[in-house]
Write an enzyme that holds these catalytic residues in place. Structure first.
Site, PDB file in Angstrom:
ATOM      1  N   ASP A  54      -2.743   1.239   6.902  1.00 20.59           N
ATOM      2  CA  ASP A  54      -1.902   0.968   5.726  1.00 20.59           C
ATOM      3  C   ASP A  54      -1.459  -0.498   5.707  1.00 20.59           C
ATOM      4  O   ASP A  54      -1.348  -1.109   4.645  1.00 20.59           O
ATOM      5  CB  ASP A  54      -0.658   1.872   5.736  1.00 20.59           C
ATOM      6  CG  ASP A  54      -1.010   3.327   5.975  1.00 20.59           C
ATOM      7  OD1 ASP A  54      -1.164   4.051   4.994  1.00 20.59           O
ATOM      8  OD2 ASP A  54      -1.145   3.710   7.146  1.00 20.59           O
TER       9      ASP A  54
ATOM     10  N   GLU B 170      -1.098  -1.151  -4.978  1.00 15.07           N
ATOM     11  CA  GLU B 170      -2.321  -0.389  -5.235  1.00 15.07           C
ATOM     12  C   GLU B 170      -2.110   0.551  -6.413  1.00 15.07           C
ATOM     13  O   GLU B 170      -1.124   1.280  -6.479  1.00 15.07           O
ATOM     14  CB  GLU B 170      -2.730   0.423  -4.003  1.00 15.07           C
ATOM     15  CG  GLU B 170      -4.036   1.169  -4.199  1.00 15.07           C
ATOM     16  CD  GLU B 170      -4.468   1.911  -2.960  1.00 15.07           C
ATOM     17  OE1 GLU B 170      -4.402   3.159  -2.975  1.00 15.07           O
ATOM     18  OE2 GLU B 170      -4.852   1.253  -1.972  1.00 15.07           O
TER      19      GLU B 170
ATOM     20  N   ASP C 147       0.883  -1.167   0.000  1.00 16.96           N
ATOM     21  CA  ASP C 147       0.000   0.000   0.000  1.00 16.96           C
ATOM     22  C   ASP C 147       0.918   1.214   0.000  1.00 16.96           C
ATOM     23  O   ASP C 147       1.423   1.616   1.045  1.00 16.96           O
ATOM     24  CB  ASP C 147      -0.901  -0.015   1.238  1.00 16.96           C
ATOM     25  CG  ASP C 147      -1.859   1.166   1.263  1.00 16.96           C
ATOM     26  OD1 ASP C 147      -2.423   1.484   0.206  1.00 16.96           O
ATOM     27  OD2 ASP C 147      -2.022   1.778   2.327  1.00 16.96           O
TER      28      ASP C 147
END
Length: 198
Positions: free
Chosen positions: A141, A68, A7
């Site tokens: 996160d 991501e 992330d």
């Protein structure tokens, strides 16, 4: 399948490793955050992110890295930092020959919770449940990184089937395009005779 989920972020870059296959219980092997000081020079922060991700790659030796996909319509400054951290993660994986998959936030949310509009709390709760953890990973996160890894494990079989189907049809598609090009070239070199004028 062993997947490192990333992330991306400059201040906090979530990382998590999940192992398993679609349709079977999954196992978390590790989860954490690579942190950089907000007041440090950008180049040094990116080096710190790189070193952190390299350590995770060394320790867990994932077969895939899921990152991501970065996009936003609002805060350009935040997006730039996120995109830079994302690029570092992809570079680290590519340097080792590890395939990288990009998943949008809505794809990840839909895969893990069933809704592409789920909030962070819902994602954290489902990650906790799916990986049979005692508590949701902190910070968010870290949970998001695990969700990325889970998403990839679940989506990869379908994506592989699509890629294999595309690979099987590619020769026929190329042959058809070649026939069309030859026909067009033949037509251009032998134009139809002009009609007679009175």
């Amino acid at each position: 399948m062993r997947v490192l989920g990333v992330d991306p972020g400059l201040t906090r870059c979530g990382v998590g490793v999940v192992e398993g296959v679609a349709g079977r219980p999954l196992t978390m092997l590790g989860v954490g955050v690579v942190r950089t000081p907000a007041d440090a020079e950008l180049g040094l922060r990116l080096v710190a992110v790189e070193q952190g991700i390299e350590q995770w790659l060394d320790e867990y030796e994932p077969e895939y890295v899921a990152v991501e996909r970065v996009f936003s319509q609002h805060n350009v400054r935040t997006v730039m930092g996120t995109a830079q951290a994302s690029a570092v993660a992809m570079l680290c994986a590519a340097r080792r020959g590890i395939p990288v998959a990009l998943h949008t936030p809505s794809e990840v949310k839909a895969a893990v919770t069933g809704s592409g509009r789920a909030d962070k709390a819902q994602v954290g709760a489902m990650v906790t449940r799916l990986l049979r953890l005692a508590a949701p990973p902190k910070p968010a996160d870290a949970a998001d990184a695990l969700a990325l890894a889970i998403c990839h494990i679940w989506r990869a079989p379908a994506q592989n089937r699509l890629q294999q189907a595309a690979a099987r049809t590619a020769p026929a598609r190329t042959a058809a395009q070649n026939r069309l090009q030859r026909a067009a070239a033949a037509h251009a070199s032998h134009p139809a005779p002009k009609g007679r004028t009175a």
